[in-house]
Design a protein around this motif. Structure first.
Motif, PDB file in Angstrom:
ATOM      1  N   LEU A  82       0.857  -1.185   0.000  1.00  0.00           N
ATOM      2  CA  LEU A  82       0.000   0.000   0.000  1.00  0.00           C
ATOM      3  C   LEU A  82       0.895   1.237   0.000  1.00  0.00           C
ATOM      4  CD1 LEU A  82      -2.736  -1.042   2.593  1.00  0.00           C
ATOM      5  CD2 LEU A  82      -2.928  -1.020   0.101  1.00  0.00           C
ATOM      6  N   PRO A  83       0.566   2.250  -0.768  1.00  0.00           N
ATOM      7  CA  PRO A  83      -0.715   2.584  -1.362  1.00  0.00           C
ATOM      8  C   PRO A  83      -0.965   1.979  -2.741  1.00  0.00           C
ATOM      9  CG  PRO A  83       0.769   4.401  -1.710  1.00  0.00           C
ATOM     10  CD  PRO A  83       1.528   3.363  -0.909  1.00  0.00           C
ATOM     11  N   TRP A  84      -0.137   1.031  -3.181  1.00  0.00           N
ATOM     12  CA  TRP A  84      -0.352   0.328  -4.449  1.00  0.00           C
ATOM     13  C   TRP A  84      -1.220  -0.897  -4.232  1.00  0.00           C
ATOM     14  CZ3 TRP A  84       1.276   1.545  -9.373  1.00  0.00           C
ATOM     15  CH2 TRP A  84       2.106   2.657  -9.480  1.00  0.00           C
ATOM     16  N   LEU A  85      -1.977  -1.271  -5.239  1.00  0.00           N
ATOM     17  CA  LEU A  85      -2.773  -2.493  -5.221  1.00  0.00           C
ATOM     18  C   LEU A  85      -2.179  -3.464  -6.229  1.00  0.00           C
ATOM     19  CD1 LEU A  85      -5.375  -3.837  -4.068  1.00  0.00           C
ATOM     20  CD2 LEU A  85      -6.503  -3.083  -6.166  1.00  0.00           C
ATOM     21  N   ASP A  86      -1.932  -4.688  -5.795  1.00  0.00           N
ATOM     22  CA  ASP A  86      -1.495  -5.749  -6.705  1.00  0.00           C
ATOM     23  C   ASP A  86      -2.754  -6.364  -7.307  1.00  0.00           C
ATOM     24  OD1 ASP A  86      -0.627  -8.048  -7.997  1.00  0.00           O
ATOM     25  OD2 ASP A  86       0.721  -8.647  -6.382  1.00  0.00           O
ATOM     26  N   VAL A  87      -3.017  -6.089  -8.579  1.00  0.00           N
ATOM     27  CA  VAL A  87      -4.260  -6.539  -9.214  1.00  0.00           C
ATOM     28  C   VAL A  87      -4.336  -8.060  -9.333  1.00  0.00           C
ATOM     29  CG1 VAL A  87      -4.529  -4.366 -10.453  1.00  0.00           C
ATOM     30  CG2 VAL A  87      -3.435  -6.306 -11.607  1.00  0.00           C
ATOM     31  N   GLU A  88      -3.200  -8.724  -9.235  1.00  0.00           N
ATOM     32  CA  GLU A  88      -3.193 -10.184  -9.288  1.00  0.00           C
ATOM     33  C   GLU A  88      -3.590 -10.804  -7.949  1.00  0.00           C
ATOM     34  OE1 GLU A  88       0.309 -10.704 -12.636  1.00  0.00           O
ATOM     35  OE2 GLU A  88       0.891 -10.489 -10.528  1.00  0.00           O
ATOM     36  N   GLN A  89      -3.606  -9.991  -6.903  1.00  0.00           N
ATOM     37  CA  GLN A  89      -3.917 -10.462  -5.559  1.00  0.00           C
ATOM     38  C   GLN A  89      -5.094  -9.695  -4.961  1.00  0.00           C
ATOM     39  OE1 GLN A  89      -2.385 -13.084  -3.974  1.00  0.00           O
ATOM     40  NE2 GLN A  89      -1.474 -13.397  -5.972  1.00  0.00           N
ATOM     41  N   ALA A  90      -6.041  -9.289  -5.821  1.00  0.00           N
ATOM     42  CA  ALA A  90      -7.158  -8.474  -5.338  1.00  0.00           C
ATOM     43  C   ALA A  90      -8.459  -8.845  -6.044  1.00  0.00           C
ATOM     44  CB  ALA A  90      -6.853  -6.993  -5.560  1.00  0.00           C
ATOM     45  N   VAL A  91      -9.551  -8.644  -5.322  1.00  0.00           N
ATOM     46  CA  VAL A  91     -10.906  -8.854  -5.847  1.00  0.00           C
ATOM     47  C   VAL A  91     -11.754  -7.657  -5.409  1.00  0.00           C
ATOM     48  CG1 VAL A  91     -13.003 -10.252  -5.637  1.00  0.00           C
ATOM     49  CG2 VAL A  91     -10.775 -11.377  -5.805  1.00  0.00           C
ATOM     50  N   LEU A  92     -12.426  -7.028  -6.362  1.00  0.00           N
ATOM     51  CA  LEU A  92     -13.311  -5.917  -6.022  1.00  0.00           C
ATOM     52  C   LEU A  92     -14.595  -6.460  -5.402  1.00  0.00           C
ATOM     53  CD1 LEU A  92     -12.957  -3.567  -9.135  1.00  0.00           C
ATOM     54  CD2 LEU A  92     -11.666  -3.542  -6.988  1.00  0.00           C
ATOM     55  N   ILE A  93     -15.024  -5.833  -4.288  1.00  0.00           N
ATOM     56  CA  ILE A  93     -16.263  -6.248  -3.617  1.00  0.00           C
ATOM     57  C   ILE A  93     -17.310  -5.135  -3.603  1.00  0.00           C
ATOM     58  CG2 ILE A  93     -15.182  -8.049  -2.224  1.00  0.00           C
ATOM     59  CD1 ILE A  93     -15.220  -6.040   0.151  1.00  0.00           C
ATOM     60  N   ALA A  94     -16.899  -3.912  -3.922  1.00  0.00           N
ATOM     61  CA  ALA A  94     -17.816  -2.772  -4.018  1.00  0.00           C
ATOM     62  C   ALA A  94     -17.216  -1.786  -5.012  1.00  0.00           C
ATOM     63  CB  ALA A  94     -18.014  -2.110  -2.662  1.00  0.00           C
ATOM     64  N   VAL A  95     -18.089  -1.164  -5.801  1.00  0.00           N
ATOM     65  CA  VAL A  95     -17.624  -0.232  -6.833  1.00  0.00           C
ATOM     66  C   VAL A  95     -18.491   1.020  -6.838  1.00  0.00           C
ATOM     67  CG1 VAL A  95     -16.642  -2.053  -8.298  1.00  0.00           C
ATOM     68  CG2 VAL A  95     -19.024  -1.345  -8.618  1.00  0.00           C
ATOM     69  N   ASN A  96     -18.032   2.012  -7.589  1.00  0.00           N
ATOM     70  CA  ASN A  96     -18.720   3.299  -7.653  1.00  0.00           C
ATOM     71  C   ASN A  96     -20.178   3.161  -8.069  1.00  0.00           C
ATOM     72  OD1 ASN A  96     -16.737   2.938 -10.102  1.00  0.00           O
ATOM     73  ND2 ASN A  96     -18.556   3.905 -10.946  1.00  0.00           N
ATOM     74  N   ARG A  97     -21.031   3.868  -7.342  1.00  0.00           N
ATOM     75  CA  ARG A  97     -22.445   3.951  -7.694  1.00  0.00           C
ATOM     76  C   ARG A  97     -22.632   4.953  -8.840  1.00  0.00           C
ATOM     77  NH1 ARG A  97     -25.691   5.691  -2.834  1.00  0.00           N
ATOM     78  NH2 ARG A  97     -24.956   3.668  -2.106  1.00  0.00           N
ATOM     79  N   ILE A  98     -21.829   6.005  -8.836  1.00  0.00           N
ATOM     80  CA  ILE A  98     -21.916   7.039  -9.864  1.00  0.00           C
ATOM     81  C   ILE A  98     -20.896   6.728 -10.953  1.00  0.00           C
ATOM     82  CG2 ILE A  98     -21.674   9.501 -10.339  1.00  0.00           C
ATOM     83  CD1 ILE A  98     -22.382   9.976  -7.342  1.00  0.00           C
ATOM     84  N   PRO A  99     -21.368   6.482 -12.196  1.00  0.00           N
ATOM     85  CA  PRO A  99     -20.435   6.172 -13.289  1.00  0.00           C
ATOM     86  C   PRO A  99     -19.358   7.254 -13.418  1.00  0.00           C
ATOM     87  CG  PRO A  99     -22.693   5.799 -13.981  1.00  0.00           C
ATOM     88  CD  PRO A  99     -22.765   6.484 -12.640  1.00  0.00           C
ATOM     89  N   TRP A 124      -9.296  11.537  -2.221  1.00  0.00           N
ATOM     90  CA  TRP A 124      -9.649  12.779  -1.555  1.00  0.00           C
ATOM     91  C   TRP A 124      -8.497  13.373  -0.755  1.00  0.00           C
ATOM     92  CZ3 TRP A 124     -12.429   8.250  -1.568  1.00  0.00           C
ATOM     93  CH2 TRP A 124     -13.470   8.221  -2.501  1.00  0.00           C
ATOM     94  N   THR A 125      -7.622  12.533  -0.207  1.00  0.00           N
ATOM     95  CA  THR A 125      -6.493  13.043   0.570  1.00  0.00           C
ATOM     96  C   THR A 125      -5.521  13.800  -0.338  1.00  0.00           C
ATOM     97  OG1 THR A 125      -6.714  11.255   2.169  1.00  0.00           O
ATOM     98  CG2 THR A 125      -4.594  12.389   2.097  1.00  0.00           C
ATOM     99  N   ASP A 126      -5.244  13.238  -1.506  1.00  0.00           N
ATOM    100  CA  ASP A 126      -4.383  13.882  -2.507  1.00  0.00           C
ATOM    101  C   ASP A 126      -5.023  13.655  -3.869  1.00  0.00           C
ATOM    102  OD1 ASP A 126      -2.476  14.778  -4.289  1.00  0.00           O
ATOM    103  OD2 ASP A 126      -0.857  13.537  -3.497  1.00  0.00           O
ATOM    104  N   PRO A 127      -5.779  14.621  -4.382  1.00  0.00           N
ATOM    105  CA  PRO A 127      -6.516  14.434  -5.638  1.00  0.00           C
ATOM    106  C   PRO A 127      -5.633  14.195  -6.865  1.00  0.00           C
ATOM    107  CG  PRO A 127      -7.183  16.473  -4.536  1.00  0.00           C
ATOM    108  CD  PRO A 127      -6.041  15.902  -3.763  1.00  0.00           C
ATOM    109  N   ARG A 128      -4.322  14.345  -6.701  1.00  0.00           N
ATOM    110  CA  ARG A 128      -3.430  14.136  -7.853  1.00  0.00           C
ATOM    111  C   ARG A 128      -3.177  12.661  -8.135  1.00  0.00           C
ATOM    112  NH1 ARG A 128       1.539  17.107  -5.710  1.00  0.00           N
ATOM    113  NH2 ARG A 128       0.654  16.150  -3.866  1.00  0.00           N
ATOM    114  N   VAL A 129      -3.479  11.797  -7.151  1.00  0.00           N
ATOM    115  CA  VAL A 129      -3.184  10.376  -7.327  1.00  0.00           C
ATOM    116  C   VAL A 129      -4.038   9.551  -6.357  1.00  0.00           C
ATOM    117  CG1 VAL A 129      -1.273  10.340  -5.661  1.00  0.00           C
ATOM    118  CG2 VAL A 129      -1.298   8.701  -7.545  1.00  0.00           C
ATOM    119  N   CYS A 130      -4.401   8.365  -6.789  1.00  0.00           N
ATOM    120  CA  CYS A 130      -5.149   7.445  -5.931  1.00  0.00           C
ATOM    121  C   CYS A 130      -4.198   6.791  -4.938  1.00  0.00           C
ATOM    122  CB  CYS A 130      -5.805   6.356  -6.788  1.00  0.00           C
ATOM    123  SG  CYS A 130      -6.618   5.069  -5.827  1.00  0.00           S
ATOM    124  N   GLN A 131      -4.683   6.601  -3.737  1.00  0.00           N
ATOM    125  CA  GLN A 131      -3.971   5.807  -2.752  1.00  0.00           C
ATOM    126  C   GLN A 131      -4.914   4.711  -2.293  1.00  0.00           C
ATOM    127  OE1 GLN A 131      -1.712   8.089   0.277  1.00  0.00           O
ATOM    128  NE2 GLN A 131      -2.831   9.820  -0.571  1.00  0.00           N
TER     129      GLN A 131
END
Length: 148
Positions: A82-99, A124-131
């Motif tokens: 973290l703050p990186w996500l390993d996409v090979e070791q992750a499963v989304l369980i909730a996603v954006n309601r607003i497209p 929201w903490t740093d709008p320049r990049v996702c954490q």
């Protein structure tokens, strides 16, 4: 109970019990805001392993994207944390309601393959990049915090 696989990863027993009993439902925006106070966009919970599989496919498109901080651990020069996500070791369980909001909660199996932690996007903490931030150290703790 036979484990349900999503992207080759076994969903936690507690999550499958909630899905099978029909109790894996969004607890309401107020409750979610209490559990994840930094999270400013509404979410929809994914109610089936098939929906999780489908939505998790979006991570493959975003892998190696520095803005979204998603990468493939198998090709990373150093172990991803973290703050990186390993996409090979992750499963989304909730996603954006607003497209277009591009926010999510994920099971992160790097912590424990049998009992993954729950992480969420933070734009929201740093709008320049996702954490990607820790929401709960294990899925049962997350479910309990939501009253599920």
């Amino acid at each position: 109970m036979t484990p349900s696989l999503v992207r080759g990863l076994a969903l936690p027993d507690r999550l499958m019990a909630l899905i099978d009993s029909g109790r894996w439902r969004h607890p309401g925006d107020v409750v979610l805001a209490e559990v994840i106070p930094w999270f400013a966009s509404p979410l929809d919970f994914l109610s089936t392993p098939e929906a999780m599989e489908w939505e998790s496919g979006s991570m493959d498109v975003l892998a190696d994207n520095t803005y979204f901080r998603e990468a493939r651990g198998s090709t990373a020069p150093v172990p991803l944390e973290l703050p990186w996500l390993d996409v090979e070791q992750a499963v989304l369980i909730a996603v954006n309601r607003i497209p277009g909001d591009d926010v999510a909660l994920a099971l992160d199996y790097r912590s424990d393959p049998a009992d993954p932690c729950v992480v969420g996007t933070d734009f929201w903490t740093d709008p320049r990049v996702c954490q990607w931030r820790l929401v709960a150290p294990a899925f049962p703790a997350f479910a309990a915090s939501l009253g599920l």
